[in-house]
Design a protein around this motif. Structure first.
Motif, PDB file in Angstrom:
ATOM      1  N   MET A  50     -21.574  38.556 -34.386  1.00  0.00           N
ATOM      2  CA  MET A  50     -20.844  37.845 -33.338  1.00  0.00           C
ATOM      3  C   MET A  50     -20.307  38.823 -32.288  1.00  0.00           C
ATOM      4  SD  MET A  50     -21.135  34.650 -33.955  1.00  0.00           S
ATOM      5  CE  MET A  50     -19.856  33.811 -33.006  1.00  0.00           C
ATOM      6  N   GLN A  51     -19.903  39.997 -32.742  1.00  0.00           N
ATOM      7  CA  GLN A  51     -19.478  41.011 -31.782  1.00  0.00           C
ATOM      8  C   GLN A  51     -20.646  41.470 -30.915  1.00  0.00           C
ATOM      9  OE1 GLN A  51     -17.364  44.122 -34.052  1.00  0.00           O
ATOM     10  NE2 GLN A  51     -15.490  43.272 -33.189  1.00  0.00           N
ATOM     11  N   PHE A  52     -21.803  41.589 -31.523  1.00  0.00           N
ATOM     12  CA  PHE A  52     -23.009  41.962 -30.780  1.00  0.00           C
ATOM     13  C   PHE A  52     -23.264  40.984 -29.636  1.00  0.00           C
ATOM     14  CE2 PHE A  52     -27.629  40.918 -30.536  1.00  0.00           C
ATOM     15  CZ  PHE A  52     -28.025  42.020 -29.793  1.00  0.00           C
ATOM     16  N   ILE A  53     -23.075  39.702 -29.887  1.00  0.00           N
ATOM     17  CA  ILE A  53     -23.330  38.683 -28.862  1.00  0.00           C
ATOM     18  C   ILE A  53     -22.224  38.659 -27.806  1.00  0.00           C
ATOM     19  CG2 ILE A  53     -23.547  36.194 -28.439  1.00  0.00           C
ATOM     20  CD1 ILE A  53     -24.836  35.950 -31.203  1.00  0.00           C
ATOM     21  N   PHE A  54     -20.968  38.719 -28.241  1.00  0.00           N
ATOM     22  CA  PHE A  54     -19.865  38.392 -27.345  1.00  0.00           C
ATOM     23  C   PHE A  54     -19.177  39.585 -26.686  1.00  0.00           C
ATOM     24  CE2 PHE A  54     -20.240  34.377 -29.607  1.00  0.00           C
ATOM     25  CZ  PHE A  54     -20.078  33.469 -28.563  1.00  0.00           C
ATOM     26  N   ASN A  55     -19.453  40.820 -27.107  1.00  0.00           N
ATOM     27  CA  ASN A  55     -18.815  41.961 -26.450  1.00  0.00           C
ATOM     28  C   ASN A  55     -19.089  42.001 -24.945  1.00  0.00           C
ATOM     29  OD1 ASN A  55     -17.027  43.910 -27.683  1.00  0.00           O
ATOM     30  ND2 ASN A  55     -18.585  44.222 -29.237  1.00  0.00           N
ATOM     31  N   PRO A  56     -20.354  41.920 -24.519  1.00  0.00           N
ATOM     32  CA  PRO A  56     -20.589  41.940 -23.065  1.00  0.00           C
ATOM     33  C   PRO A  56     -20.072  40.697 -22.351  1.00  0.00           C
ATOM     34  CG  PRO A  56     -22.655  41.578 -24.252  1.00  0.00           C
ATOM     35  CD  PRO A  56     -21.618  41.912 -25.275  1.00  0.00           C
ATOM     36  N   ILE A  57     -20.048  39.559 -23.050  1.00  0.00           N
ATOM     37  CA  ILE A  57     -19.550  38.325 -22.435  1.00  0.00           C
ATOM     38  C   ILE A  57     -18.056  38.431 -22.167  1.00  0.00           C
ATOM     39  CG2 ILE A  57     -19.204  35.847 -22.775  1.00  0.00           C
ATOM     40  CD1 ILE A  57     -21.830  35.837 -24.380  1.00  0.00           C
ATOM     41  N   TRP A  58     -17.291  38.884 -23.177  1.00  0.00           N
ATOM     42  CA  TRP A  58     -15.861  39.092 -22.972  1.00  0.00           C
ATOM     43  C   TRP A  58     -15.625  40.138 -21.884  1.00  0.00           C
ATOM     44  CZ3 TRP A  58     -12.605  35.658 -23.997  1.00  0.00           C
ATOM     45  CH2 TRP A  58     -12.549  34.957 -25.207  1.00  0.00           C
ATOM     46  N   GLY A  59     -16.441  41.190 -21.897  1.00  0.00           N
ATOM     47  CA  GLY A  59     -16.303  42.223 -20.872  1.00  0.00           C
ATOM     48  C   GLY A  59     -16.504  41.666 -19.478  1.00  0.00           C
ATOM     49  N   ARG A  60     -17.527  40.825 -19.325  1.00  0.00           N
ATOM     50  CA  ARG A  60     -17.801  40.205 -18.028  1.00  0.00           C
ATOM     51  C   ARG A  60     -16.661  39.271 -17.608  1.00  0.00           C
ATOM     52  NH1 ARG A  60     -18.968  40.292 -13.004  1.00  0.00           N
ATOM     53  NH2 ARG A  60     -19.963  38.426 -12.172  1.00  0.00           N
ATOM     54  N   ASN A 190     -23.357  37.091 -10.330  1.00  0.00           N
ATOM     55  CA  ASN A 190     -23.251  36.460 -11.635  1.00  0.00           C
ATOM     56  C   ASN A 190     -23.593  37.430 -12.756  1.00  0.00           C
ATOM     57  OD1 ASN A 190     -26.092  36.576 -11.835  1.00  0.00           O
ATOM     58  ND2 ASN A 190     -26.295  34.608 -10.784  1.00  0.00           N
ATOM     59  N   TYR A 191     -23.500  36.914 -13.980  1.00  0.00           N
ATOM     60  CA  TYR A 191     -23.701  37.739 -15.179  1.00  0.00           C
ATOM     61  C   TYR A 191     -25.110  38.330 -15.213  1.00  0.00           C
ATOM     62  CZ  TYR A 191     -23.810  38.901 -20.170  1.00  0.00           C
ATOM     63  OH  TYR A 191     -23.937  39.547 -21.368  1.00  0.00           O
ATOM     64  N   VAL A 192     -26.109  37.518 -14.826  1.00  0.00           N
ATOM     65  CA  VAL A 192     -27.504  37.984 -14.842  1.00  0.00           C
ATOM     66  C   VAL A 192     -27.690  39.131 -13.866  1.00  0.00           C
ATOM     67  CG1 VAL A 192     -29.901  37.324 -14.418  1.00  0.00           C
ATOM     68  CG2 VAL A 192     -28.359  35.729 -15.579  1.00  0.00           C
ATOM     69  N   ASP A 193     -27.081  39.033 -12.681  1.00  0.00           N
ATOM     70  CA  ASP A 193     -27.173  40.128 -11.706  1.00  0.00           C
ATOM     71  C   ASP A 193     -26.560  41.410 -12.261  1.00  0.00           C
ATOM     72  OD1 ASP A 193     -28.411  38.515  -9.847  1.00  0.00           O
ATOM     73  OD2 ASP A 193     -26.531  37.922  -8.879  1.00  0.00           O
ATOM     74  N   SER A 194     -25.453  41.268 -12.986  1.00  0.00           N
ATOM     75  CA  SER A 194     -24.809  42.437 -13.598  1.00  0.00           C
ATOM     76  C   SER A 194     -25.741  43.094 -14.611  1.00  0.00           C
ATOM     77  CB  SER A 194     -23.507  42.023 -14.292  1.00  0.00           C
ATOM     78  OG  SER A 194     -22.624  41.404 -13.414  1.00  0.00           O
ATOM     79  N   VAL A 195     -26.420  42.260 -15.401  1.00  0.00           N
ATOM     80  CA  VAL A 195     -27.345  42.776 -16.411  1.00  0.00           C
ATOM     81  C   VAL A 195     -28.479  43.548 -15.751  1.00  0.00           C
ATOM     82  CG1 VAL A 195     -28.988  42.146 -18.220  1.00  0.00           C
ATOM     83  CG2 VAL A 195     -26.791  40.963 -18.076  1.00  0.00           C
ATOM     84  N   PHE A 196     -29.033  43.003 -14.680  1.00  0.00           N
ATOM     85  CA  PHE A 196     -30.140  43.670 -13.988  1.00  0.00           C
ATOM     86  C   PHE A 196     -29.678  44.973 -13.334  1.00  0.00           C
ATOM     87  CE2 PHE A 196     -32.411  39.537 -14.085  1.00  0.00           C
ATOM     88  CZ  PHE A 196     -33.615  40.009 -14.599  1.00  0.00           C
ATOM     89  N   GLU A 197     -28.461  44.971 -12.813  1.00  0.00           N
ATOM     90  CA  GLU A 197     -27.928  46.202 -12.223  1.00  0.00           C
ATOM     91  C   GLU A 197     -27.810  47.295 -13.285  1.00  0.00           C
ATOM     92  OE1 GLU A 197     -23.877  47.902 -10.079  1.00  0.00           O
ATOM     93  OE2 GLU A 197     -24.339  45.762  -9.966  1.00  0.00           O
ATOM     94  N   ARG A 322     -19.983  51.122 -12.063  1.00  0.00           N
ATOM     95  CA  ARG A 322     -19.090  50.817 -10.952  1.00  0.00           C
ATOM     96  C   ARG A 322     -17.812  50.168 -11.470  1.00  0.00           C
ATOM     97  NH1 ARG A 322     -19.928  47.487  -7.202  1.00  0.00           N
ATOM     98  NH2 ARG A 322     -21.565  46.173  -8.058  1.00  0.00           N
ATOM     99  N   ALA A 323     -16.723  50.352 -10.751  1.00  0.00           N
ATOM    100  CA  ALA A 323     -15.417  49.868 -11.212  1.00  0.00           C
ATOM    101  C   ALA A 323     -15.406  48.363 -11.427  1.00  0.00           C
ATOM    102  CB  ALA A 323     -14.337  50.259 -10.202  1.00  0.00           C
ATOM    103  N   GLU A 324     -16.170  47.627 -10.593  1.00  0.00           N
ATOM    104  CA  GLU A 324     -16.142  46.158 -10.658  1.00  0.00           C
ATOM    105  C   GLU A 324     -16.825  45.588 -11.888  1.00  0.00           C
ATOM    106  OE1 GLU A 324     -15.968  47.489  -6.380  1.00  0.00           O
ATOM    107  OE2 GLU A 324     -17.227  47.920  -8.117  1.00  0.00           O
ATOM    108  N   ILE A 325     -17.641  46.400 -12.561  1.00  0.00           N
ATOM    109  CA  ILE A 325     -18.353  45.886 -13.749  1.00  0.00           C
ATOM    110  C   ILE A 325     -18.092  46.762 -14.977  1.00  0.00           C
ATOM    111  CG2 ILE A 325     -20.148  44.635 -12.479  1.00  0.00           C
ATOM    112  CD1 ILE A 325     -22.012  47.036 -12.995  1.00  0.00           C
ATOM    113  N   GLN A 326     -16.902  47.367 -15.040  1.00  0.00           N
ATOM    114  CA  GLN A 326     -16.550  48.182 -16.200  1.00  0.00           C
ATOM    115  C   GLN A 326     -16.607  47.374 -17.490  1.00  0.00           C
ATOM    116  OE1 GLN A 326     -15.506  51.429 -16.887  1.00  0.00           O
ATOM    117  NE2 GLN A 326     -16.137  52.064 -14.845  1.00  0.00           N
ATOM    118  N   GLY A 327     -16.052  46.158 -17.446  1.00  0.00           N
ATOM    119  CA  GLY A 327     -15.966  45.349 -18.662  1.00  0.00           C
ATOM    120  C   GLY A 327     -17.319  45.027 -19.258  1.00  0.00           C
ATOM    121  N   VAL A 328     -18.236  44.528 -18.429  1.00  0.00           N
ATOM    122  CA  VAL A 328     -19.543  44.142 -18.940  1.00  0.00           C
ATOM    123  C   VAL A 328     -20.360  45.375 -19.340  1.00  0.00           C
ATOM    124  CG1 VAL A 328     -20.691  44.052 -16.671  1.00  0.00           C
ATOM    125  CG2 VAL A 328     -21.540  42.643 -18.542  1.00  0.00           C
ATOM    126  N   THR A 329     -20.192  46.490 -18.612  1.00  0.00           N
ATOM    127  CA  THR A 329     -20.931  47.719 -18.940  1.00  0.00           C
ATOM    128  C   THR A 329     -20.499  48.266 -20.294  1.00  0.00           C
ATOM    129  OG1 THR A 329     -21.087  48.244 -16.578  1.00  0.00           O
ATOM    130  CG2 THR A 329     -21.571  50.021 -18.133  1.00  0.00           C
TER     131      THR A 329
END
Length: 387
Positions: A50-60, A190-197, A322-329
């Motif tokens: 569950m952490q594997f799935i939700f860590n980037p989601i919570w970060g985003r 959006n989240y998908v754009d963050s993933v591609f970046e 980048r500072a704006e996507i620290q959480g998701v990264t």
């Protein structure tokens, strides 16, 4: 800034003490519901999955709405998950509680993003080390508390963990402000754009893979370490408790103090290379140790190496983003770490049972050798880029 460091450290510490209380009791609690060994394995893995799935989601989410609300939601969710766990009346409910705990426990990346928001780049590894020290203390203190309270029934320490989470929520609500360095809501994609970046950043992908291999190499030995000392040195549970306590304190000293000192003199890339070297040396040394004194020296090398490696690689991941996507990264980094902790213990147990008690350590040393080469590659890439 020190006050905010203290509060986020306390938040992580209380969270991990609760986690440390529950983990040693989990197999026994599951057995009381008639769980089979494979079901216990799945129960343990369900949390990390569950952490594997939700860590980037919570970060985003924390990138968009702020760090503070995500931390508060997750801490309160942990409180609820422990309550469900304590009053579970079936194995199914036990699984639900651990999956909820994994979902809500996927907040470490948000805590790390909080540190990234309040620290300049040159102090980032020191900040990550403070979070790591909270981990270390939690894993030392938690099992000790759980062992004492379990004498009064398995649900008593779990209720205590639930109370700690509630206390954590109250303290965080009162004393944890939103970091001023985080301008949430600025990054509109959006989240998908963050993933591609993230996926287009080759150095970041290199760091992710290195972090995965390091965590895999460490987690291989989670299950087999007590078995190995039992077979090699005739250790019982009390001996292993003292050994783990020693290792925990070395980890706390390294991450809470030495990392900050080292990063003032050396770049994180160099520390990462040195850390992976010490980890590989420690694992190989433990395998070929004849006396316990030798084993303890190499276990210290391994613990020191892991203590300087994890904050360094997390700092490099944070600085690359980048500072704006620290959480998701950072969320993706923690997600890969969780995945490594899903596969590592089961792999170590399989090797121990089928290829001998030294084989998991040799496999771990091979993983560290790969990590060492990857760390050198990161160092060369960063240096060539800065020229």
């Amino acid at each position: 800034m020190r006050n905010r460091f203290g509060v986020i450290f306390l938040t992580v510490l209380i969270d991990l003490i609760g986690f440390g209380i529950v983990i040693p009791l989990l197999p026994f609690y599951a057995l009381s519901f008639g769980a089979k060994s494979y079901q216990i394995g799945l129960l343990v893995s369900s949390f990390s999955f569950m952490q594997f799935i939700f860590n980037p989601i919570w970060g985003r989410i924390s990138d968009k709405i702020g760090r503070r609300p995500v931390i508060l939601i997750s801490v309160f969710g942990s409180f609820v998950s422990y309550l469900i766990f304590a009053f579970a009346n079936s194995l199914f409910v036990l699984f639900l509680s651990r999956m909820l705990a994994g979902l809500m426990g996927a907040n470490i990346a948000t805590a790390q993003a909080y540190i990234a928001d309040i620290t300049p780049p040159e102090e980032r590894a020191k900040g990550m080390g403070i979070v790591g020290a909270g981990f270390g203390i939690g894993f030392v203190v938690g099992p000790f508390i759980g062992g004492i309270l379990s004498k009064f029934g398995y649900n008593v320490p779990i209720l205590f963990a639930s109370g700690l989470s509630l206390l954590n929520f109250i303290l965080a609500y009162k004393f944890l402000p939103e970091p001023k360095g985080h301008k949430y809501g600025v990054y509109r994609s959006n989240y998908v754009d963050s993933v591609f970046e993230i996926a287009r950043d080759k150095i970041l992908l290199f760091l992710y893979f290195t972090f995965f291999v390091i965590t895999f190499g460490i987690s291989i030995n989670y299950v087999v370490f007590p078995l190995f000392t039992k077979d090699m040195f005739d250790f019982d549970a009390s001996h292993n408790g003292l050994l783990f306590g020693y290792i925990g304190m070395i980890g706390v000293l390294t991450q809470g103090y030495l990392v900050g000192k080292l990063t003032k003199k050396f770049k994180e890339e160099k520390i990462l290379v040195a850390g992976t070297f010490f980890m590989g040396l420690g694992l190989l040394g433990m395998v070929f140790s004849v006396h316990f004194s030798q084993f303890l020296i190499f276990a210290t090398f391994f613990t020191f190496g892991s203590g300087i490696t994890t904050p360094s690689v997390l700092s490099l991941i944070s600085r690359q983003a980048r500072a704006e996507i620290q959480g998701v990264t950072l969320g993706f980094g923690q997600s890969l770490s969780s995945l490594a902790r899903v596969f590592g213990p089961s792999t170590g147990g399989f090797f121990y049972g089928n290829f001998g008690h030294k084989s998991p350590f040799i496999l771990g040393a091979m993983a560290m050798s790969l990590s060492f080469l990857l760390a050198i590659g990161i160092y060369n890439r960063k240096n060539s880029k800065s020229r």
